[in-house]
Design an enzyme around this catalytic site. Structure first.
Site: not given
Ligand code: NAD
Length: 273
Positions: A161, A165
């Site tokens: 990744h 991450k």
């Molecule tokens: P990222 O850090 O780019 O985005 C996360 C966002 O959440 C940030 O903008 C942050 O400010 C916000 N946030 C944090 N606390 C918050 C709160 N209390 N209220 C509202 N917003 C809040 O991360 P990302 O790359 O978008 O990944 C997010 C999660 O999704 C990770 O755990 C990743 O592993 C997971 N993910 C899952 C899949 C899937 O298919 N299940 C795919 C990609 C990523």
């Protein structure tokens, strides 16, 4: 005659994140749902900005806010890809508001999964470590391969990744390990081996190895190696665009909005159960 079914109202949390921006675009791309609210953490520079503009698409007419109760009451379903702590808080807020929630956040502890279970007593909660249809098909192929190869093959899971991450191994790699362990009649907690270094001794036959590579902008690669005497099978899934996860999560949200309370995953959404 016009179709009288109104679009499902969706709230996107973490709307300024890598996945959040994709989710806003994926909601806009479907006719059967519309963006009703967008949330970010308190103090985020995105508060007050139009969620569509943040996502790089047309203005959505929805400004990013930081009040989950208010956002969820304006929606039928929330989609949350944030952090484990935020996802638990959002699951509780969804339960309090009586709204379904779809969660894609990975790296949750067993206790945090327990908090999702608690919310699922009141509302539909869909959690999946990977919302891509291709990965969910890959899980099926892995179960089939493990069933045929049984004890004859050593199993190793390699994932890569992007450098941002924060959890390892990936939630998808762990799910793959669970599917393989279940099929092989093993307890993953007992047989998982995370990376190797030093004088490890010979490989235990029952082990399932996990190896996490991090770097650059890799969206998500997973390879499962089945290594037997004289031959080797490798099953690989590569995601090249986050939109594959976002589109799957929005599909799950439209599905979940009309379900009774309960804990669901992508197998339920895709009708694979
Ligand atoms: P990222 O850090 O780019 O985005 C996360 C966002 O959440 C940030 O903008 C942050 O400010 C916000 N946030 C944090 N606390 C918050 C709160 N209390 N209220 C509202 N917003 C809040 O991360 P990302 O790359 O978008 O990944 C997010 C999660 O999704 C990770 O755990 C990743 O592993 C997971 N993910 C899952 C899949 C899937 O298919 N299940 C795919 C990609 C990523």
């Amino acid at each position: 005659m016009t179709d009288s079914v109104s679009p499902v109202r969706v709230a996107v949390t973490g709307a300024a994140g890598r996945m959040g921006r994709m989710l806003v675009a994926a909601v806009a791309a479907r006719a059967d749902c519309r963006l009703a609210a967008a949330l970010e953490r308190q103090g985020s520079a995105a508060i007050g900005v139009d969620a569509g503009v943040l996502a790089g698409i047309d203005a959505a007419g929805v400004s990013v806010g930081d009040d989950a109760a208010e956002a969820f009451s304006a929606a039928d379903v929330a989609i949350d890809f944030t952090t484990p702590e935020a996802s638990c808080a959002h699951a509780a807020a969804a339960a309090a508001a009586g709204r379904a929630i779809v969660i894609g956040t990975t790296g949750l502890s067993p206790e945090q999964h327990g908090e999702l279970e608690a919310a699922a007593r009141d509302v539909p909660v869909v959690w999946a470590p990977n919302f891509s249809v291709g990965v969910n098909l890959t899980l099926r192929l892995l179960a089939q391969a493990a069933e045929v190869l049984g004890e004859d093959a050593d199993v190793e899971i390699v994932e890569m990744h992007h450098r941002h991450k924060v959890d390892a191994p990936s939630g998808t790699a762990l799910r793959m390990g669970e599917v393989l362990a279940d099929t092989l009649g093993r307890d993953l907690d007992l047989v998982a081996e995370h990376g190797r270094s030093g004088r490890t001794g010979a490989r235990g036959r029952e082990r399932i190895g996990f190896h996490a590579l991090r770097g650059g902008d890799v969206v998500g690669d997973h390879t499962v190696v089945f290594a037997a005497e004289g031959e080797r099978i490798e099953i690989t899934h590569r995601a090249s665009d986050r939109m594959t996860f976002a589109a799957g999560a929005v599909r799950a949200a439209v599905w979940a909005a009309a379900r009774p309370p309960g804990r669901y995953d992508m197998d339920d959404v895709l009708g694979l159960r």
